[in-house]
Enzyme design. Structure first.
Site, PDB file in Angstrom:
ATOM      1  N   ASP A   1       0.827  -1.217   0.000  1.00 26.89           N
ATOM      2  CA  ASP A   1       0.000   0.000   0.000  1.00 26.89           C
ATOM      3  C   ASP A   1       0.860   1.264   0.000  1.00 26.89           C
ATOM      4  OD1 ASP A   1      -2.339   1.432  -0.009  1.00 26.89           O
ATOM      5  OD2 ASP A   1      -2.757   1.187   2.124  1.00 26.89           O
TER       6      ASP A   1
ATOM      7  N   HIS B 296       2.277   3.198  -9.061  1.00 28.39           N
ATOM      8  CA  HIS B 296       2.058   1.757  -9.266  1.00 28.39           C
ATOM      9  C   HIS B 296       3.240   1.141 -10.019  1.00 28.39           C
ATOM     10  CE1 HIS B 296      -1.826   2.122  -7.512  1.00 28.39           C
ATOM     11  NE2 HIS B 296      -2.362   2.801  -8.510  1.00 28.39           N
TER      12      HIS B 296
ATOM     13  N   LEU C 210      10.121 -20.989  -4.776  1.00 29.70           N
ATOM     14  CA  LEU C 210       9.233 -20.047  -4.080  1.00 29.70           C
ATOM     15  C   LEU C 210       7.814 -20.108  -4.652  1.00 29.70           C
ATOM     16  CD1 LEU C 210       8.890 -17.486  -2.164  1.00 29.70           C
ATOM     17  CD2 LEU C 210       9.342 -16.136  -4.236  1.00 29.70           C
TER      18      LEU C 210
HETATM   19  C1  IPE Z   1      -5.439  -2.620  -0.088  1.00 31.55           C
HETATM   20  O1  IPE Z   1      -5.117  -1.290  -0.218  1.00 31.55           O
HETATM   21  C2  IPE Z   1      -5.428  -3.304  -1.430  1.00 31.55           C
HETATM   22  C3  IPE Z   1      -4.110  -3.445  -2.048  1.00 31.55           C
HETATM   23  C4  IPE Z   1      -2.964  -3.086  -1.527  1.00 31.55           C
HETATM   24  C5  IPE Z   1      -4.119  -4.059  -3.345  1.00 31.55           C
HETATM   25  P1  IPE Z   1      -6.230  -0.162  -0.387  1.00 31.55           P
HETATM   26  O2  IPE Z   1      -5.515   1.109  -0.564  1.00 31.55           O
HETATM   27  O3  IPE Z   1      -7.202  -0.551  -1.439  1.00 31.55           O
HETATM   28  O4  IPE Z   1      -6.963  -0.238   1.027  1.00 31.55           O
HETATM   29  P2  IPE Z   1      -7.824   0.851   1.796  1.00 31.55           P
HETATM   30  O5  IPE Z   1      -8.858   1.345   0.834  1.00 31.55           O
HETATM   31  O6  IPE Z   1      -6.891   1.922   2.233  1.00 31.55           O
HETATM   32  O7  IPE Z   1      -8.397   0.115   2.965  1.00 31.55           O
HETATM   33  C1  IPE Z   2      -1.663   0.280  -3.312  1.00 30.15           C
HETATM   34  O1  IPE Z   2      -1.419   1.645  -3.379  1.00 30.15           O
HETATM   35  C2  IPE Z   2      -1.921  -0.334  -4.659  1.00 30.15           C
HETATM   36  C3  IPE Z   2      -3.326  -0.693  -4.908  1.00 30.15           C
HETATM   37  C4  IPE Z   2      -4.284  -0.627  -4.032  1.00 30.15           C
HETATM   38  C5  IPE Z   2      -3.647  -1.174  -6.233  1.00 30.15           C
HETATM   39  P1  IPE Z   2      -2.592   2.692  -3.365  1.00 30.15           P
HETATM   40  O2  IPE Z   2      -2.972   2.996  -4.765  1.00 30.15           O
HETATM   41  O3  IPE Z   2      -3.713   2.243  -2.491  1.00 30.15           O
HETATM   42  O4  IPE Z   2      -1.868   3.948  -2.714  1.00 30.15           O
HETATM   43  P2  IPE Z   2      -2.481   4.951  -1.654  1.00 30.15           P
HETATM   44  O5  IPE Z   2      -2.954   4.139  -0.491  1.00 30.15           O
HETATM   45  O6  IPE Z   2      -3.602   5.683  -2.325  1.00 30.15           O
HETATM   46  O7  IPE Z   2      -1.331   5.832  -1.294  1.00 30.15           O
HETATM   47 MG    MG Z   3      -4.062   2.445  -0.512  1.00 34.36          MG
END
Ligand code: IPE
Ligand code: IPE
Ligand code: MG
Length: 234
Positions: free
Chosen positions: A19, A36, A130
């Site tokens: 995240d 990303h 792995l």
């Molecule tokens: C969780 O992160 C999903 C992934 C890392 C793929 P999100 O960014 O979607 O989660 P919330 O919305 O902060 O809970």
């Molecule tokens: C995690 O990073 C990747 C996915 C959920 C696909 P985010 O896109 O949620 O990044 P933040 O949380 O908005 O910084």
């Molecule tokens: Mg996020």
């Protein structure tokens, strides 16, 4: 003295909620997709480092069932990155005997991504290094619901915990020993909610694109300092 990494106590199964890509990009004045992309590069190093450390199972949360709520261009950009990831990484993964699996309903993903996934699964299906699980269009509640429906369709009217475990995407795998979440959030966000019953949770403020092998080791050291009791006592 700081604790050292204990190579004899490496978690068998590490799960990661990757995240913070969006915030990483925002801090740099870049668009979310740049985050990303940088996150994908961080993942490459973490897969490599998992192999060096002797982790048996690495499960990463790449796209949740809730992430469809995001703008269409972000969603399609993420799925294009899946294609890019497979194109750039599959050879190395296969050369290193990595077995790729997808957790989640990937029948619902765009066709070019589904084609890449099919190729990755097929290419690595006989590998026994792995076990690299990518949770894609994955949600824990959807997974449990699917498992229960599967058991019902087999004519079951009564089920055990083992039946449910055996009908999840993770059937036959050990539960995660540790779940790492980056970016300072303190929740599971529907990740492995059944399997996480006794997982240690390790949180770090680092955004996923900045998550290095050193930070990974620091998280494992934190895990190694935990007292896992599983409801019992010494
Ligand atoms: C969780 O992160 C999903 C992934 C890392 C793929 P999100 O960014 O979607 O989660 P919330 O919305 O902060 O809970
Ligand atoms: C995690 O990073 C990747 C996915 C959920 C696909 P985010 O896109 O949620 O990044 P933040 O949380 O908005 O910084
Ligand atoms: Mg996020």
């Amino acid at each position: 003295m700081d604790r050292q990494l204990d190579l004899k106590n490496i978690p068998r199964h590490v799960a990661v909620i990757m995240d913070g890509n969006g915030r990483w990009a925002k801090e740099r004045g870049q668009i979310r997709l740049q985050g990303h992309l940088a996150g994908m590069e961080a993942l490459r190093e973490i897969v490599r480092h998992s192999q060096r450390l002797g982790v048996e199972y690495l499960t990463v949360y790449a796209f949740s069932t809730e992430n469809w709520k995001r703008p269409a261009d972000e969603v399609s950009g993420i799925f294009k990155l899946v294609v890019k990831y497979v194109n750039s990484e599959l050879k190395e993964l296969n050369d290193n005997n990595v077995r790729v699996r997808i957790l989640g309903d990937w029948s619902a993903v765009p066709k070019d991504s589904a084609d890449s996934i099919r190729l990755a699964l097929k290419t690595t299906e006989n590998n026994d290094g792995l076990k690299f699980n990518i949770a894609l269009n994955y949600g824990g509640r959807a997974e449990i619901t699917r498992a229960v429906n599967k058991l019902i369709s087999e004519g079951r009217t009564n089920v055990t915990e083992d039946d449910i475990s055996g009908a999840l995407y993770t059937a036959g795998m050990p539960d995660p020993d540790v779940i790492i979440r980056t970016s300072g959030e303190n929740r599971l966000s529907n990740f492995l909610i059944w399997q996480a019953a006794y997982s240690e949770i390790v949180l770090t403020d680092v955004y996923w694109p900045d998550f290095t092998p050193e930070e990974y080791e620091r998280c494992i050291i934190e895990y190694q300092g935990r007292d896992r009791r599983f409801g019992g006592h010494k």
